[in-house]
Design a protein around this motif. Structure first.
Motif, PDB file in Angstrom:
ATOM      1  N   GLY A   7      51.058  80.775  49.329  1.00  0.00           N
ATOM      2  CA  GLY A   7      51.126  80.825  47.882  1.00  0.00           C
ATOM      3  C   GLY A   7      49.825  81.326  47.292  1.00  0.00           C
ATOM      4  N   PRO A   8      49.777  81.522  45.975  1.00  0.00           N
ATOM      5  CA  PRO A   8      48.554  82.005  45.332  1.00  0.00           C
ATOM      6  C   PRO A   8      47.397  81.039  45.551  1.00  0.00           C
ATOM      7  CG  PRO A   8      50.443  82.137  43.842  1.00  0.00           C
ATOM      8  CD  PRO A   8      50.891  81.344  45.028  1.00  0.00           C
ATOM      9  N   PRO A   9      46.224  81.545  45.932  1.00  0.00           N
ATOM     10  CA  PRO A   9      45.078  80.658  46.174  1.00  0.00           C
ATOM     11  C   PRO A   9      44.739  79.763  44.984  1.00  0.00           C
ATOM     12  CG  PRO A   9      44.618  82.830  47.055  1.00  0.00           C
ATOM     13  CD  PRO A   9      45.906  82.943  46.298  1.00  0.00           C
ATOM     14  N   GLY A  10      45.035  80.214  43.756  1.00  0.00           N
ATOM     15  CA  GLY A  10      44.752  79.396  42.592  1.00  0.00           C
ATOM     16  C   GLY A  10      45.545  78.107  42.546  1.00  0.00           C
ATOM     17  N   THR A  11      46.619  78.024  43.346  1.00  0.00           N
ATOM     18  CA  THR A  11      47.440  76.813  43.385  1.00  0.00           C
ATOM     19  C   THR A  11      47.067  75.895  44.546  1.00  0.00           C
ATOM     20  OG1 THR A  11      49.186  77.782  44.780  1.00  0.00           O
ATOM     21  CG2 THR A  11      49.337  78.141  42.395  1.00  0.00           C
ATOM     22  N   TRP A  12      46.127  76.308  45.385  1.00  0.00           N
ATOM     23  CA  TRP A  12      45.765  75.494  46.542  1.00  0.00           C
ATOM     24  C   TRP A  12      45.026  74.235  46.110  1.00  0.00           C
ATOM     25  CZ3 TRP A  12      43.357  79.689  50.302  1.00  0.00           C
ATOM     26  CH2 TRP A  12      44.358  80.590  50.652  1.00  0.00           C
ATOM     27  N   PRO A  13      45.131  73.170  46.909  1.00  0.00           N
ATOM     28  CA  PRO A  13      44.368  71.945  46.590  1.00  0.00           C
ATOM     29  C   PRO A  13      42.870  72.207  46.576  1.00  0.00           C
ATOM     30  CG  PRO A  13      46.001  71.544  48.319  1.00  0.00           C
ATOM     31  CD  PRO A  13      45.946  73.024  48.129  1.00  0.00           C
ATOM     32  N   ARG A  14      42.155  71.444  45.774  1.00  0.00           N
ATOM     33  CA  ARG A  14      40.697  71.578  45.725  1.00  0.00           C
ATOM     34  C   ARG A  14      40.057  70.752  46.834  1.00  0.00           C
ATOM     35  NH1 ARG A  14      39.342  71.295  39.208  1.00  0.00           N
ATOM     36  NH2 ARG A  14      40.562  73.147  38.624  1.00  0.00           N
ATOM     37  N   GLN A  15      40.465  71.051  48.031  1.00  0.00           N
ATOM     38  CA  GLN A  15      39.945  70.383  49.219  1.00  0.00           C
ATOM     39  C   GLN A  15      40.085  71.366  50.373  1.00  0.00           C
ATOM     40  OE1 GLN A  15      42.662  67.041  49.439  1.00  0.00           O
ATOM     41  NE2 GLN A  15      44.054  68.157  50.772  1.00  0.00           N
ATOM     42  N   ASP A  16      39.466  71.059  51.502  1.00  0.00           N
ATOM     43  CA  ASP A  16      39.474  71.998  52.623  1.00  0.00           C
ATOM     44  C   ASP A  16      40.851  72.118  53.270  1.00  0.00           C
ATOM     45  OD1 ASP A  16      36.816  72.191  52.037  1.00  0.00           O
ATOM     46  OD2 ASP A  16      36.102  71.248  53.885  1.00  0.00           O
ATOM     47  N   ALA A  55      36.573  74.748  50.813  1.00  0.00           N
ATOM     48  CA  ALA A  55      36.165  75.056  49.442  1.00  0.00           C
ATOM     49  C   ALA A  55      34.837  75.794  49.429  1.00  0.00           C
ATOM     50  CB  ALA A  55      36.064  73.765  48.631  1.00  0.00           C
ATOM     51  N   HIS A  56      33.996  75.520  50.422  1.00  0.00           N
ATOM     52  CA  HIS A  56      32.739  76.245  50.620  1.00  0.00           C
ATOM     53  C   HIS A  56      32.752  76.761  52.054  1.00  0.00           C
ATOM     54  CE1 HIS A  56      31.834  73.652  47.154  1.00  0.00           C
ATOM     55  NE2 HIS A  56      31.140  74.700  46.747  1.00  0.00           N
ATOM     56  N   ARG A  57      32.928  78.066  52.184  1.00  0.00           N
ATOM     57  CA  ARG A  57      33.149  78.691  53.495  1.00  0.00           C
ATOM     58  C   ARG A  57      31.831  79.139  54.113  1.00  0.00           C
ATOM     59  NH1 ARG A  57      38.398  80.071  54.894  1.00  0.00           N
ATOM     60  NH2 ARG A  57      38.516  81.108  56.917  1.00  0.00           N
ATOM     61  N   GLU A 203      35.026  83.543  46.486  1.00  0.00           N
ATOM     62  CA  GLU A 203      34.172  84.648  46.936  1.00  0.00           C
ATOM     63  C   GLU A 203      34.533  85.054  48.359  1.00  0.00           C
ATOM     64  OE1 GLU A 203      31.162  87.578  47.291  1.00  0.00           O
ATOM     65  OE2 GLU A 203      32.283  86.719  45.604  1.00  0.00           O
ATOM     66  N   TYR A 204      34.804  84.063  49.200  1.00  0.00           N
ATOM     67  CA  TYR A 204      35.229  84.384  50.566  1.00  0.00           C
ATOM     68  C   TYR A 204      36.514  85.200  50.557  1.00  0.00           C
ATOM     69  CZ  TYR A 204      37.103  84.026  55.231  1.00  0.00           C
ATOM     70  OH  TYR A 204      37.641  84.343  56.461  1.00  0.00           O
ATOM     71  N   LEU A 205      37.481  84.807  49.747  1.00  0.00           N
ATOM     72  CA  LEU A 205      38.751  85.522  49.698  1.00  0.00           C
ATOM     73  C   LEU A 205      38.562  86.945  49.177  1.00  0.00           C
ATOM     74  CD1 LEU A 205      41.130  82.698  48.419  1.00  0.00           C
ATOM     75  CD2 LEU A 205      40.807  83.514  50.775  1.00  0.00           C
ATOM     76  N   ARG A 206      37.634  87.128  48.261  1.00  0.00           N
ATOM     77  CA  ARG A 206      37.349  88.479  47.774  1.00  0.00           C
ATOM     78  C   ARG A 206      36.798  89.348  48.905  1.00  0.00           C
ATOM     79  NH1 ARG A 206      33.447  91.675  46.424  1.00  0.00           N
ATOM     80  NH2 ARG A 206      31.822  90.144  46.922  1.00  0.00           N
ATOM     81  N   ARG A 207      35.853  88.797  49.659  1.00  0.00           N
ATOM     82  CA  ARG A 207      35.275  89.551  50.763  1.00  0.00           C
ATOM     83  C   ARG A 207      36.308  89.779  51.868  1.00  0.00           C
ATOM     84  NH1 ARG A 207      29.172  87.080  51.764  1.00  0.00           N
ATOM     85  NH2 ARG A 207      28.585  86.859  49.563  1.00  0.00           N
ATOM     86  N   LEU A 208      37.147  88.780  52.092  1.00  0.00           N
ATOM     87  CA  LEU A 208      38.187  88.910  53.116  1.00  0.00           C
ATOM     88  C   LEU A 208      39.140  90.043  52.783  1.00  0.00           C
ATOM     89  CD1 LEU A 208      39.737  87.950  55.623  1.00  0.00           C
ATOM     90  CD2 LEU A 208      40.917  86.314  54.132  1.00  0.00           C
TER      91      LEU A 208
END
Length: 230
Positions: A7-16, A55-57, A203-208
């Motif tokens: 699903g869209p990353p914006g809907t992912w839980p705010r956890q790892d 959340a922090h890659r 930012e990680y997803l943008r670079r990915l």
């Protein structure tokens, strides 16, 4: 372009941990990496697979790699190979004596299959007596290398995993663009000492996304990959 399997990353839980499933196969794993997600069992004795996107890659920018004097000296006492002993590297990484071990039979089966398909690669470190004393493995897609695990022989290979990392960075630097997204999942003090940093998930997803559009990394043939540190 990022896959939308989760699903869209914006809907992912705010956890790892962003999901779990009882399904686990090579195709699903590759699709997950293209989403910025990787698998790790929730319980080695259970059936559920956890799907993680920190959340922090942790990433290691290639120009930021820190090679200390002691590591350079250690590297000169070793040779490295690529894809020459994948199963033995998996043995080292999956050693049940290691604390917090998570590589179970399911993980070994799937990543071995991905190695056979050319999506997973290993780097091996050998000592002067020809013993395998360290290594690492991970997934290669476009300009992404997603490191999965590394190990060293505690008795005779203290820096051997770091030496394998040096060889990995050399392989990635040999790309025509001279760069790659080296994903180390979570930032640890050990990785930070080598130059790794943590970046926000977005930012990680943008670079990915950019890395997946790039040409695949060309990996050395295993039979001709043995090399000492220069």
């Amino acid at each position: 372009m990022l896959s939308m399997l989760f699903g869209p990353p914006g809907t992912w839980p705010r956890q790892d941990l962003i999901g779990r499933s009882d399904q686990f196969d090579a195709g699903l794993v590759l699709a997950a990496y293209r989403c910025g997600v990787f698998p790790m069992p929730l319980d080695v004795l259970g059936d559920d697979m956890g799907w993680w996107s920190p959340a922090h890659r942790g990433v290691l920018p290639l120009p930021a790699l820190r090679v200390s004097h002691s590591l350079r000296q250690s590297a000169r006492r070793h040779t490295t190979t690529v894809d020459a002993a994948f199963e033995r590297v998996m043995d080292g990484c999956a050693d049940p004596a290691r604390p917090d071990g998570w590589i179970d039979a399911r993980v070994r089966t799937v990543y071995t299959r991905l190695f056979e398909q050319g999506h997973v690669h290993s780097v091996e470190t050998w000592d002067e007596d020809g013993r395998l004393v360290g290594g690492l493995y991970g997934v290669s897609l476009g300009a992404l290398f997603a490191g999965e695990s590394m190990f060293h022989d505690r008795a005779c290979g203290r820096d051997a995993s770091k030496v394998a990392l040096l060889r990995l960075v050399d392989v990635l630097r040999a790309r025509p663009d001279g760069d790659a997204l080296l994903d180390v999942q979570w930032l640890t003090p050990h990785l930070a000492s080598l130059g790794a940093v943590a970046i926000p998930r977005v930012e990680y997803l943008r670079r990915l996304s950019a890395a997946l559009e790039a040409p695949d990394t060309v990996w050395p043939e295993a039979s001709a990959s043995r090399r000492g540190w220069m």
